[in-house]
Design an enzyme around this catalytic site. Structure first.
Site, PDB file in Angstrom:
ATOM      1  N   GLU A 295      22.440  15.553 -75.037  1.00 37.47           N
ATOM      2  CA  GLU A 295      21.552  15.158 -73.932  1.00 37.47           C
ATOM      3  C   GLU A 295      20.177  15.125 -74.570  1.00 37.47           C
ATOM      4  O   GLU A 295      19.507  16.149 -74.645  1.00 37.47           O
ATOM      5  CB  GLU A 295      21.550  16.208 -72.816  1.00 37.47           C
ATOM      6  N   CYS A 330      13.122  15.428 -68.704  1.00 37.18           N
ATOM      7  CA  CYS A 330      13.725  14.351 -69.496  1.00 37.18           C
ATOM      8  C   CYS A 330      13.916  13.125 -68.619  1.00 37.18           C
ATOM      9  O   CYS A 330      14.041  12.019 -69.108  1.00 37.18           O
ATOM     10  CB  CYS A 330      15.045  14.814 -70.083  1.00 37.18           C
TER      11      CYS A 330
END
Ligand code: NAD
Length: 548
Positions: A295, A330
């Site tokens: 990720e 993010c």
């Protein structure tokens, strides 16, 4: 122990029959070793590693600066490479078949359903919720609402995996075989020894959701969280142990990232989940020979269709997406493609007005932990070299604060870059660089220019979150059909941020891409498929056997 009234104590007697509020607050967090309300240079906290069920220190400690005033306020083990043998041995002692699997120690699925129930109950207590929210705020400054949101998502995740729900995660299937006595069954098998590395920005939610996924599926994880915030994960691990998790089920390693990198090289965990920067992600992919789930970077886009409505709401959502948590999500809005109709409707002015409301005093804007002020301003200036580029708002350092110089402090910033210029090869890399701070690029497109917008999305390298703001179903379907981002919101309320426990969050378009939070994410990241074909007979008579 609750201080209940002694038997026979008369109501109205002078002796207190109820525990004091202070006593109640303290007992709610009896497992905690820090007090976020007092945590400061004058009352520093200290952290410990956990290995093979024992809490330990390390030779050196690092004194972390308070992100709001620079005072050393947390002492964290600065574990060095020559101290990692216990961590390597602990991982190496774990069988590939894990601590439990559908055929081994199945009672542990139930144990974790029970642990999750207890943790969720604990986190429902206002004192515990407040404890975690304030602790998050102290190390990764964000507004109280944002920190509380992180705690509540984490609690709901635990609620989702109580009772039999952990057992159901390992659900398999069977198919009839070719003859009597034969059946094939698909099972979810653990990897055994695994590693889990997480960044600073969600110090509770990311470690908690991934850690529990690893444990639920029968793995033994080595957990490493960015040392600037790992105090939060340590408190979570202490809470887990308090709620019945065997302390030897996981190891916790504080210290520099390079140290955990070395543990991974030597211990060779069967799988590693990494959340963080692209730079470290690519390095780990090589060092683990591809045994990773990633990720990593998020350069997240929002496309606004030609149909304009609810401008105030949409401007508010843009502000939240780009600048909540000071842009350190993010999923933060990195680039906005606004159809000219939105610009004419005053969207950009409303975004500027919303950004101007943000202030340091309530941490709606705050320190940036991985980019310095100089680096953000240098990037801004680089963008401003592009013909037609201009600062829409922000672009200046914050003033009147004591944020240490190792961290960044800038106003919420938006830089406009003309779409045609942004697409030029000499500019595209700069325009699509993820700035992990309160920063976004804005561009405008007109009728007939949607193909250019889609070309920009096609040329981006990372595909985490995206938003298509429109109520025009044909527009939405067209954009969805030609893009790939893993978590995409569509509709007039579309946002780029939002990583709750109730939907998949993760990138797409990369076979190493991980997911977080949902049963599908847990099964995919933390278990592998094993097919077991049972074939017990009856055996046919030998006379009928033919060679082939
Ligand atoms: N995709 C997602 O779900 C997601 C979520 C949060 C953050 N992020 C990304 O994280 C980045 C911000 O975090 P950062 O820049 O602090 O990340 P980073 O890569 O510098 O650090 C992340 C973690 O990696 C560890 N680490 C550093 N070097 C290592 C090494 N050699 N071996 C093993 N571990 C090592 C660090 O200690 C930390 O725990 C942004 O790019 C953001 O988009 C992504």
């Amino acid at each position: 122990m609750l201080g209940l009234a002694p038997r026979g104590a008369a109501l109205g007697s002078a002796a207190p029959v109820l525990p004091s509020l202070l006593h109640l607050a303290r007992q709610f967090t009896e497992w905690a070793t820090v007090d976020p309300k007092k945590l400061s240079g004058a009352a520093p906290a200290s952290c410990q590693n956990l290995v093979a069920g024992r809490w330990t220190g390390s030779r050196e400690s690092r004194q972390l600066p308070d992100p709001l005033n620079g005072e050393p306020f947390i002492s964290v083990p600065h574990t060095q490479v020559d101290e990692i043998t216990p961590f390597v041995e602990s991982l190496r002692a774990v069988p590939k078949s894990g601590l439990h699997n559908p055929l081994k120690n199945p009672q542990r699925y139930l144990l974790y359903g029970d642990v999750s129930f207890r943790v969720a109950a604990e986190m429902r207590k206002p004192a515990v919720e407040d404890f975690f929210a304030r602790l998050i705020q102290r190390v990764a400054p964000k507004s109280y609402d944002q920190a509380l949101g992180e705690v509540r998502v984490t609690r709901k995740f635990f609620e989702n995996f109580t009772g039999d729900q952990v057992r159901f995660l390992a659900r398999g299937f069977t198919n009839p075989g070719d003859h009597a006595g034969q059946t094939s069954s698909g099972t979810r098998w653990p990897y055994g020894p695994v590693a889990l590395i997480t960044p600073f920005n969600f110090p509770l939610e990311i470690p908690a959701l991934q850690l529990m996924g690893a444990l639920y599926m029968g793995n033994k994880p080595l957990l490493h969280v960015d040392q600037r915030v790992s105090v939060v994960a340590e408190q979570l691990v202490r809470l887990l142990a308090h709620c019945g998790m065997p302390a030897s089920d996981l190891d916790l390693l504080h210290g520099p990232g390079a140290t955990v990198g070395e543990v991974i090289k030597r211990a060779e965990p069967r799988s590693t989940l990494f959340t963080g920067s692209q730079r470290v992600a690519e390095r780990l992919a090589v060092e683990t020979h591809g045994k990773v789930f990633l990720e990593d970077a998020g350069f997240d886009w929002k496309i606004m269709g030609p149909d304009v409505s609810n401008v105030d709401y949409v401007a508010w959502q843009c502000d939240q997406d780009a600048y909540a948590c000071s842009g350190q999500k993010c999923s933060a809005q990195s680039i906005l493609f606004a159809h000219s109709n939105w610009v004419q409707a005053g969207l950009l002015n409303k975004m500027a007005a919303a950004a101007a409301q943000r202030q340091l005093s309530d941490l709606t804007i705050g320190p940036v932990l991985t980019w310095t002020t100089e680096a953000i301003l240098a990037h801004t200036n680089k963008l401003l070299q592009i013909p037609g580029a201009k600062v829409l708002f922000g672009g200046k350092p914050l003033t009147g604060h004591s944020i240490p110089a190792v961290y960044g402090a800038v106003q919420p910033t938006a830089v406009f870059v003309p779409l045609v210029e942004a697409l030029k090869p000499e500019h595209f890399g700069t325009v699509t660089t993820e700035v992990f701070g309160p920063f976004q690029v804005v561009t405008e497109y007109g009728d007939g220019q949607l193909p250019l917008v889609l070309e920009a999305c096609e040329r981006m390298t990372h595909h985490l979150t995206a938003a298509i703001v429109s109520n025009d179903i044909n527009f939405i379907q067209h954009v969805l059909a030609h893009t790939v981002n893993g978590t995409t919101y569509a509709g007039i309320r579309a946002r780029t941020t939002g990583a709750p426990q109730n939907h998949w969050f993760g990138p797409a378009g990369d076979p190493r891409g991980a997911g977080i939070g949902t049963p599908e994410a847990i099964r995919m990241v933390w278990s592998c498929h094993r097919e077991i074909i049972t074939d017990f007979g009856p055996v046919p008579p030998a006379s009928g056997l033919k060679q082939s």
